[in-house]
Write a protein that holds these residues in place. Structure first.
Motif, PDB file in Angstrom:
ATOM      1  N   UNK B 200       0.845  -1.199   0.000  1.00 34.72           N
ATOM      2  CA  UNK B 200       0.000   0.000   0.000  1.00 34.72           C
ATOM      3  C   UNK B 200       0.883   1.252   0.000  1.00 34.72           C
ATOM      4  N   UNK B 201       0.749   2.079  -1.039  1.00 34.23           N
ATOM      5  CA  UNK B 201       1.657   3.228  -1.127  1.00 34.23           C
ATOM      6  C   UNK B 201       1.333   4.322  -0.113  1.00 34.23           C
ATOM      7  N   UNK B 202       2.363   4.842   0.522  1.00 32.16           N
ATOM      8  CA  UNK B 202       2.250   6.054   1.327  1.00 32.16           C
ATOM      9  C   UNK B 202       2.937   7.185   0.567  1.00 32.16           C
ATOM     10  N   UNK B 203       2.280   8.351   0.596  1.00 28.29           N
ATOM     11  CA  UNK B 203       2.869   9.519  -0.057  1.00 28.29           C
ATOM     12  C   UNK B 203       3.036  10.631   0.966  1.00 28.29           C
ATOM     13  N   UNK B 204       4.043  11.444   0.766  1.00 29.88           N
ATOM     14  CA  UNK B 204       4.249  12.576   1.673  1.00 29.88           C
ATOM     15  C   UNK B 204       3.170  13.618   1.404  1.00 29.88           C
ATOM     16  N   UNK B 210       6.822   7.521  -0.998  1.00 33.69           N
ATOM     17  CA  UNK B 210       7.939   7.385  -0.063  1.00 33.69           C
ATOM     18  C   UNK B 210       8.098   5.954   0.461  1.00 33.69           C
ATOM     19  N   UNK B 211       7.012   5.320   0.911  1.00 30.54           N
ATOM     20  CA  UNK B 211       7.120   3.994   1.532  1.00 30.54           C
ATOM     21  C   UNK B 211       5.938   3.137   1.090  1.00 30.54           C
TER      22      UNK B 211
END
Lengths: 332, 304
Positions: B200-204, B210-211
């Motif tokens: 699952x993408x995390x975005x800033x 980012x992660x």
């Protein structure tokens, strides 16, 4: 009843004296290099400072625990070996270790030395803890901050060594000793260099809309409105977006401080031998206040009185607090 | 001869998807060894562990060495049981990712997984003395340390493995971040992680990827790509190159890496084709170069 020993942070010689004077049963500290997990600028001890500190602490009946709790990368093991030899020569009361190679070295080279297993070793089951006890003669385990009190009570029954738990301070979210987030963004490793979200990579940037971005190595870890206080950009306490969370959220954990003062009697009852206060990076006045308050609380409980925890709660006033995983597994 | 390995599936892929995946790997992927088993979340294991015997048999019939990997995080009773059950096995080989597994295994032969923190020669020597036959190094070790660790492991007769492709494991936790994103807890997760077969993408907050979240695991947004460095890794003593299963054409990826190792595909061309196979993914090799892991450092030497 367990001894309920108070293990207090000593980031500097001055903080060490402060913690000793405020009633610490033991202090923990490290050298000024990668051999310990708080290798921050301006912190920690030179060999000469540690020699003086050991004398001071021992003079007041306080133990000194030396943190050698990082993971030496291949080719640099000598630095850890030298630190262990130096610690033994200076008469520290125990070494706090995580790496099996470091533990094995101390167990063989300094068989009289007492070993504590660092939280960085991430030993969270009786089997894992028994591995370190059986092979390296570990006398105490610092438990990861992920266990509930019933789980701690159960572990106590199944292991041959003492238990130390964190009770107060900065609350790490990831399994310690298994986190490379800082290295991924900054090139400095928590495990190998003792660095977490290093200040040298931090910047606060005022955006055009008045918001403040806190960044680590150029990555925006959080943004704060004009009325919010900008927090330190620790990766696991930042706000991000995800497909189901288009509004930013604390993907890992809110920036809360661990405070288990309410749970002290239960933890003592569960057989916890020692309580660790986090904060080697903290000021003398912080150390004095926290150590003195916990000293009073522990003494009250041991004397059979209810502890007055108002002072402890006041220490984190204005900050969000948590009992973390200790109270309920719903935290997970 | 350098071995290509396929690491354990990190994600909650369905049993059907896994069956199809391993059937294709058995028939078409030029990997020598395949790691099976649930490493990340014990709640997922019941969905696919029933298929393990047939998958093992299928892969072994295809000439692959099969290794069962143990859980990275062990806390609960069922996780302790799963770990000791695995440690009791005689066949196939096992890879241990938690000290609880080492305790249960005793001196019997085993592999050391990437979560075991074998960072240095002293630790490797200790582990070898306790029955380790093979070490997978932590992904954040830089090239110089890999070379020293590999040399000492080789001198003890151990196999040495480094991940050369796929998302990097950056952290594990007791908390499930997939459940948290869906306002659930680990106990009430309803297996939402199945919706994200590549994490699952995390975005800033300024919209930079980012992660990746994979249950209790946090991974890199980028895929590591050490294919151009394979020659140096092998020269430095690394015996096994690990390819992690991602949501891309993994048969294509393994064939491409095999071709590079065999000298049949120039590294530069392999890079272009790998990017095509992994459309939309970013690549990185920063850890190998002693820099921030997300970075992609241009390689001075491109010849394998």
């Amino acid at each position: 009843m367990s001894h309920a020993e108070l293990v207090c942070p000593a980031g500097t010689p001055a903080a060490l004296r402060t913690a000793v004077d405020a009633g610490a049963d033991a202090v923990y500290c490290g050298f000024q290099n990668a051999t310990n997990a708080r290798n921050f600028p301006g912190l920690n001890f030179t060999p000469d400072e540690l020699a003086v500190a050991v004398l001071y602490a021992h003079g007041k009946g306080t133990k000194v625990l030396l943190a050698l709790n990082t993971y030496p990368p291949a080719g640099k093991f000598d630095l850890w070996r030298q630190a262990a030899d130096l610690g033994a020569r200076l008469g520290v009361d125990a070494f706090i270790v995580a790496d099996m190679g470091v533990a094995d070295y101390i167990a063989r080279a300094h068989p009289q030395a007492r070993l504590h297993l660092s939280v960085q070793a991430a030993a969270s089951t009786p089997e894992a803890i028994r591995y370190y006890c059986a092979h390296f003669g570990v006398k105490r385990v610092v438990l990861p901050r992920i266990l509930t009190i019933p789980e701690i009570r159960q572990i106590r029954k199944e292991i041959p060594c003492e238990i130390e738990t964190f009770i107060f301070g900065n609350h790490g979210l990831m399994v310690e000793g298994r986190c490379s987030l800082t290295n991924y963004l900054t090139g400095q490793s928590t495990n190998m260099d003792g660095v977490c979200s290093p200040a040298s990579d931090v910047e606060y940037v005022r955006d055009a809309d008045g918001a403040m971005s806190s960044r680590l190595a150029g990555f925006t870890i959080d943004r704060f409105g004009p009325d919010e206080m900008a927090g330190y950009p620790t990766i696991c306490k930042g706000r991000y977006t995800a497909p189901h969370r288009p509004e930013e959220y604390y993907a890992f954990e809110e920036p809360v401080s661990l405070n288990l003062s309410r749970l002290l009697p239960e933890l003592i009852g569960a057989g916890v031998h020692a309580f660790k206060i986090e904060g080697r990076q903290r000021s003398k006045s912080y150390v004095r206040g926290v150590v003195a308050a916990f000293r009073q609380a522990v003494d009250d409980i041991r004397a059979g009185h209810a502890a007055n925890i108002a002072d402890l709660l006041a220490l984190t006033e204005g900050q969000k607090q948590t009992q973390g995983a200790f109270e309920t597994k719903k935290w997970r | 001869m350098t071995k290509l390995t396929l690491g354990p599936i990190a994600y909650h892929w369905s049993a059907d998807k896994r069956r199809d995946f391993y059937a294709r790997i058995a028939d078409e992927a030029p990997v020598d060894e395949v790691y099976l088993g649930e490493v990340i979340c014990s709640k997922r294991a019941p969905f696919h562990e029933g298929d393990l015997p047939t998958t093992i048999e299928r892969l072994e019939r295809a000439g692959k060495v099969v290794v069962l990997s143990s859980l990275a995080e062990v806390m609960l009773k069922r996780e302790r049981m799963a770990t000791s059950d695995l440690a009791a096995m005689d066949h196939p080989e096992i890879e241990i990712n938690n000290a609880a597994g080492l305790y249960a295994r005793g001196q019997r032969p085993h592999r050391i997984g990437p979560f075991m923190n074998a960072y240095n020669e002293a630790t490797i020597m200790w582990m070898a003395g306790q029955g380790a036959t093979h070490i997978c190094l932590p992904p954040e070790l830089p090239a110089e340390a890999i070379a020293i660790a590999a040399r000492s492991a080789r001198a003890l007769g151990l196999g040495v493995e480094v991940q050369v492709f796929g998302r990097l494991s950056l952290a594990v936790s007791a908390r499930c971040y997939h459940a948290r994103a869906h306002r659930r807890t680990k106990d009430s997760c309803q297996f939402v992680c199945a919706d994200d077969p590549d994490g699952m993408p995390l975005r800033t907050r300024d919209d930079m990827p980012i992660l990746r979240v994979n249950g209790i695991q946090t991974q890199s947004e980028s895929y590591v790509d050490l294919v151009p460095d394979a020659g140096r890794l092998v020269a430095d003593g690394v015996t096994h190159l690990r390819i992690m299963p991602q949501e891309v054409d993994m048969v294509g990826v393994t064939r491409l890496i095999r071709a590079v190792l065999a000298g049949q595909l120039p590294v530069a061309e392999a890079g272009v084709r790998l990017q095509e196979l992994c459309a939309g993914r970013q690549f990185s090799n920063g850890f190998y170069h002693g820099q921030a892991g997300y970075r992609r450092i241009a390689n001075a030497t491109l010849a394998p």
